[in-house]
Each structure stands twice: as structure tokens, then as C-alpha cells.
Design an enzyme around this catalytic site. Structure first.
Site, PDB file in Angstrom:
ATOM      1  CB  THR A   5      34.104  12.184  40.402  1.00 26.87           C
ATOM      2  OG1 THR A   5      35.186  11.723  41.201  1.00 26.87           O
ATOM      3  CG2 THR A   5      33.687  11.084  39.448  1.00 26.87           C
ATOM      4  NE  ARG A   9      53.485   5.329  41.214  1.00 28.18           N
ATOM      5  CZ  ARG A   9      53.397   5.399  42.543  1.00 28.18           C
ATOM      6  NH1 ARG A   9      53.773   6.500  43.180  1.00 28.18           N
ATOM      7  NH2 ARG A   9      52.954   4.366  43.238  1.00 28.18           N
ATOM      8  CD  GLU A  57      60.563   7.372  40.865  1.00 29.99           C
ATOM      9  OE1 GLU A  57      60.470   6.386  41.634  1.00 29.99           O
ATOM     10  OE2 GLU A  57      59.791   8.331  40.905  1.00 29.99           O
ATOM     11  CG  HIS A 105      59.088   7.645  44.757  1.00 30.30           C
ATOM     12  ND1 HIS A 105      58.608   7.068  43.615  1.00 30.30           N
ATOM     13  CD2 HIS A 105      58.018   7.679  45.612  1.00 30.30           C
ATOM     14  CE1 HIS A 105      57.326   6.754  43.759  1.00 30.30           C
ATOM     15  NE2 HIS A 105      56.950   7.114  44.986  1.00 30.30           N
ATOM     16  N   GLY A 150      58.093  10.491  49.402  1.00 23.18           N
ATOM     17  CA  GLY A 150      56.837  11.018  49.932  1.00 23.18           C
ATOM     18  C   GLY A 150      56.318  10.263  51.146  1.00 23.18           C
TER      19      GLY A 150
END
Ligand code: DGY
Length: 327
Positions: free
Chosen positions: A180, A239, A268, A287, A289
Site C-alpha cells: 500500500t 529476515r 541463523e 542479527h 538490528g
């Protein structure tokens, strides 16, 4: 009777204290690894609520063994480890923690972008391996970011924050592709909505911020990398399974794209002998973040509040499947 809550990892104390203050009976998993599916199901059988995270498999099998759960509270914004359809069928509300890690994750995407453009991880490794020779006027040259085009795949909170940084720091043009339109980004950042193929063709830096769904799984594959500029940098902090690792390695080796920065991989953890780790044009992080004090503290608070408010008012402030509570 006190509600029993199973806490699957060592989460930051802020959220645990909130739950303790409310008088819940907490079971804390103290080991420095996630539970196996069997350990998780065995323990959860005896609890009414669960605080879990992306390394816990809350799949159909688990939910079949634990249909009695009142609530599942996920410590993460992503919830692809949870079978939401099954939880919804069982009328189990699933809470999550959106917003808490927005700035932290945008920083990691921004950092990876610069690190790849300037081959930072590789250059660091040359020092460690004793290869720092003389100043080299033509060696390992990078790319400047000023005036480049940033393409965002999945422009939500984190993509918006990255785009804000890139516009302010480098005057970048912002393009995006979403299901969207994002009116706020279009207005505040002049972001342009394009279709997927145009995003691939026009981006100098392409950063992934979508959820992992059947539609986005391995959407960045050989066909997609072929449509990107040979000078483009691919960043994924969302991901790992959103990109096809073998196709990415091939694209990097063959120079179909300039470089890649990954905070997420599939699987992972990544194996230490993965070819991406020794490539000049790739930077990989494990990972991290959301790994700031601020983000992880706030995530623990939101995860706790989802449970506290559920038992206090019947409402879950941040819920994935609201239809369970408002049929
Ligand atoms: C998330 O929240 O989904 C991140 O991947 C971990 O914080």
C-alpha cells in the site's frame, strides 16, 4: 490463582520487573540458548502465558500441544516464527513490540550501507591478516553515497527512518515499493512509489524492510539480482529468507551487483565458513538490528505490557490478531 508466565529467554530486566510487580508467577529460562521445541512445549503446558521471541518455534505442532494458552507475547516486531492462523483459530491473542527497535535497526541498515560502499569489513580483515601495505592510490576503491537513489522494499517505520537518514546525510532520492502507498513518506521525504521491477532497476542502494511472508520469501533471487544495476548495493536487515543466499553469492561473485550488507541470514546462525564472510564486497552482522540498550529495554516493556493489559482490561496494546479479541 496467580497466572503463570513462561519467559523463554533472558529478556531485559525492565519488562520482567513489571511482570513481577503485578504478582505473576514467572518461570525464567536461564540457559544461554533457546529451548528445543520439546522443552518449550513441556514447560508451556503448565503456564497460561508465554513471552517468546524469534528463535522459538510457535508452530502448529506447538499450538496443538498448548491450545490452553491465554496469550502469547512476542519480543520482536517480526512474528514469522509464530503460526498466526493457528493461534487465531485457537483464539489466542498474539502481542508484539512494534516501534521499539525502529531507530536501532535503521542505524544498522545505514551503517551496513556505508560499510559495504567502502568495503570496511574486508579492509579491517586485511589488517588482521598482515596485509596492510603502503598507501595504495588505486586499491579497493569504494563508492560515494551522495546523490544516489535509495530503494526501500517495504517502507514502514524502519524503512522511513532509514530514508530520513539517507536524505539528510546524502541528499538521496527515495523510491519504494509496498503493498500500500505510504502517504507520509511521499509527503515528508518526497518518496516515489514504483513497481518492483522499477525498484530493482533504479536503486543504487536497495534496502529490505518487509515482513517475511509467503509472498516475500526469496523474492530477492537470481531473477531479481539480474534486474539490478551492476553498481547497486543490496541491504537486508529484515529476515534472511527474503533473499536467496546462493543466488546472492552468485550475483556478488559475477559482479551482477556491487555488494551486500546483511544483518539477517538463512539459516541463523550463519556457519563460520560461509563464503559471504570472506568476500570483499559483503558485510555480515549476526542479527543485531535491535541490539541497543534502549531498543531491547523498550521491547521488554512492550512485551510485558501486552500481558499486563490483557489480564487487566482484556485488551492487548500491540496485537497481531485483533479479531481474536473483537470477534
Ligand atoms: C525483530 O524485532 O523482529 C527483530 O528482528 C529482532 O529484534
Amino acid at each position: 490463582m496467580k497466572k503463570k508466565i513462561l519467559i523463554t529467554r533472558k529478556y531485559p530486566e525492565a519488562g520482567i520487573s513489571l511482570l513481577r510487580e503485578q504478582g505473576f508467577d514467572l518461570t525464567l529460562w536461564e540457559k544461554d540458548r533457546p529451548m528445543t521445541p520439546m522443552e518449550l512445549a513441556d514447560l508451556a503446558k503448565d503456564h497460561q502465558a508465554l513471552v517468546c521471541t524469534l528463535t522459538d518455534r510457535i508452530d502448529r505442532d506447538f499450538l496443538g500441544k498448548c491450545p490452553h494458552l491465554d496469550i502469547i507475547s512476542q519480543f520482536a516486531v517480526g512474528y514469522d516464527n509464530i503460526d498466526i492462523a493457528s493461534a487465531t483459530r485457537l483464539r489466542i491473542p498474539v502481542g508484539y513490540t512494534p516501534g521499539a527497535m525502529t531507530e536501532a535497526t535503521a542505524d544498522i541498515a545505514f551503517g551496513l550501507m556505508i560499510a559495504v560502499a567502502r568495503k570496511m569489513f574486508f579492509m579491517h580483515k586485511t589488517i588482521i591478516s598482515g596485509q596492510w601495505g603502503y598507501f595504495n592510490p588505486t586499491g579497493h576503491l569504494g563508492m560515494e553515497l551522495t546523490g544516489k537513489t535509495l530503494g526501500i522494499f517495504g517502507l514502514g517505520r524502519i524503512g522511513f527512518s532509514l530514508a530520513r537518514r539517507c536524505k539528510a546525510a546524502y541528499g538521496m532520492k527515495i523510491l519504494y515499493h509496498n503493498r500500500t502507498r505510504n502517504a507520509e513518506a511521499e509527503q515528508a521525504l518526497g518518496a516515489g512509489f514504483v513497481d518492483f521491477n522499477d525498484l530493482l532497476a533504479q536503486s543504487d542502494i536497495l534496502s529490505v524492510h518487509c515482513a517475511l511472508t509467503p509472498e516475500t520469501r526469496q523474492i530477492f533471487n537470481q531473477a531479481a539480482f539480474k534486474k539490478m544495476k551492476p553498481s547497486a548495493i543490496f541491504i537486508n536487515t529484515a529476515r534472511g529468507p527474503v533473499h536467496h543466499e546462493g543466488d546472492l553469492i552468485e550475483a556478488l561473485r559475477e559482479g551482477r551487483i556491487r555488494g551486500a550488507g546483511l544483518d539477517v541470514t538463512d539459516p541463523e546462525p550463519m556457519r563460520p565458513d560461509n563464503p559471504l564472510l570472506s568476500m570483499e564486497n559483503a558485510c555480515v552482522l549476526p542479527h543485531v538490528g535491535s541490539a541497543t540498550m534502549e531498543a531491547r529495554t523498550q521491547m521488554s516493556v512492550l512485551a510485558a505490557m501486552n500481558i499486563i493489559e490483557f489480564y487487566r482490561t482484556g485488551k492487548v496494546p500491540h496485537i497481531v490478531n485483533p479479531e481474536v479479541l473483537n470477534p
